[in-house]
Design a protein around this motif. Sequence first.
Motif, PDB file in Angstrom:
ATOM      1  N   VAL A 158       0.842  -1.200   0.000  1.00 50.48           N
ATOM      2  CA  VAL A 158       0.000   0.000   0.000  1.00 50.48           C
ATOM      3  C   VAL A 158       0.875   1.247   0.000  1.00 50.48           C
ATOM      4  O   VAL A 158       1.840   1.346   0.768  1.00 50.48           O
ATOM      5  N   SER A 161      -2.318   4.844   3.140  1.00 50.10           N
ATOM      6  CA  SER A 161      -3.240   4.096   3.991  1.00 50.10           C
ATOM      7  C   SER A 161      -4.656   4.643   3.938  1.00 50.10           C
ATOM      8  O   SER A 161      -5.618   3.887   3.766  1.00 50.10           O
ATOM      9  N   ILE A 182      -2.115  -2.739   7.734  1.00 46.14           N
ATOM     10  CA  ILE A 182      -1.712  -2.234   6.427  1.00 46.14           C
ATOM     11  C   ILE A 182      -0.199  -2.320   6.310  1.00 46.14           C
ATOM     12  O   ILE A 182       0.532  -1.732   7.101  1.00 46.14           O
ATOM     13  N   VAL A 184       2.795  -1.199   4.201  1.00 41.68           N
ATOM     14  CA  VAL A 184       3.078  -0.174   3.192  1.00 41.68           C
ATOM     15  C   VAL A 184       4.236  -0.600   2.308  1.00 41.68           C
ATOM     16  O   VAL A 184       5.092  -1.398   2.694  1.00 41.68           O
ATOM     17  N   ARG A 188       5.851   4.227  -0.588  1.00 40.02           N
ATOM     18  CA  ARG A 188       4.766   4.780   0.226  1.00 40.02           C
ATOM     19  C   ARG A 188       4.849   6.292   0.336  1.00 40.02           C
ATOM     20  O   ARG A 188       5.926   6.893   0.237  1.00 40.02           O
ATOM     21  N   GLN A 192       0.890   8.942   5.768  1.00 35.93           N
ATOM     22  CA  GLN A 192       0.079   7.757   5.508  1.00 35.93           C
ATOM     23  C   GLN A 192      -1.407   7.974   5.796  1.00 35.93           C
ATOM     24  O   GLN A 192      -2.255   7.373   5.148  1.00 35.93           O
ATOM     25  N   TRP A 193      -1.718   8.814   6.777  1.00 35.91           N
ATOM     26  CA  TRP A 193      -3.110   9.116   7.116  1.00 35.91           C
ATOM     27  C   TRP A 193      -3.327  10.614   6.926  1.00 35.91           C
ATOM     28  O   TRP A 193      -2.730  11.423   7.633  1.00 35.91           O
ATOM     29  N   SER A 209      -3.219   5.707  13.080  1.00 38.18           N
ATOM     30  CA  SER A 209      -4.061   6.651  12.351  1.00 38.18           C
ATOM     31  C   SER A 209      -3.782   8.085  12.796  1.00 38.18           C
ATOM     32  O   SER A 209      -2.887   8.349  13.604  1.00 38.18           O
TER      33      SER A 209
END
Length: 244
Positions: A158, A161, A182, A184, A188, A192-193, A209
């Motif tokens: 990923v 995310s 998840i 990554v 990436r 990520q969030w 998160s």
Amino acid sequence: MFSDQIQISNLTLVNSPSWFVHPIYSSNITIKGLTILAPVDSPNTDGIDPDSCTNTRIEDCYIVSGDDCVAVKSGWDEYGIKFGKPTQHLVIRRLTCISPDSAVIALGSEMSGGIQDVRVEDIIAISTQSTVRIKTAVGRALPNITGINYRDVVATNVTYSAKLEGISNAPFTGICISNVSIQVSEQRKKLQWNCTDVAGVTSNVSPNSCQLLPEKGKLGCPFPNDKLPIENVQLKTCSLKNVF
């Protein structure tokens, strides 16, 4: 359009110029065992688009698309607002999707009539741009996005995310994300969030998160225990025998 008791099953559909299966203003729909194939670089080749429909079951389908594999809709702009018929009571399960440029499941973008009570489980996403995408636009209708739950998700390779962007002065609320792992990729994104104008909680989520979705310890985001009426409908099959 305006139909009741629809069954579409055990078909292979190839190279539609636009959306493949598009029931509108209809109810009590079973869509099962479809193979839908479109070139992954062909735009607007959505697989299944329930549009202002009630009590719909989509299951055991394999979709390759240049757009969303399943796109949930309910009317476009002012017409959709005036007609005011939501898509509701929809269950999607055992779906495999390949869509490098779009989503496995999209809500919108034409959803001016509203969407509610959508249940999704047992999904396999292969080389997709996103898994679940909620498409919103203030000009089409100021949305009220609430009660969105994700749980029991495993993802690999990923780059990004989650991107959760609400609307200023109309934040998306009641978001719950639990038991999500998840992994990554090397390519990436640094962030990520990406969260703005959202509120909710998370539990057992990796990578961690954003601050707007704080960790709440051991928490399982709820999934409905009741069955929709369409889930009790038995699929009927028929065959034609040639007699010479």
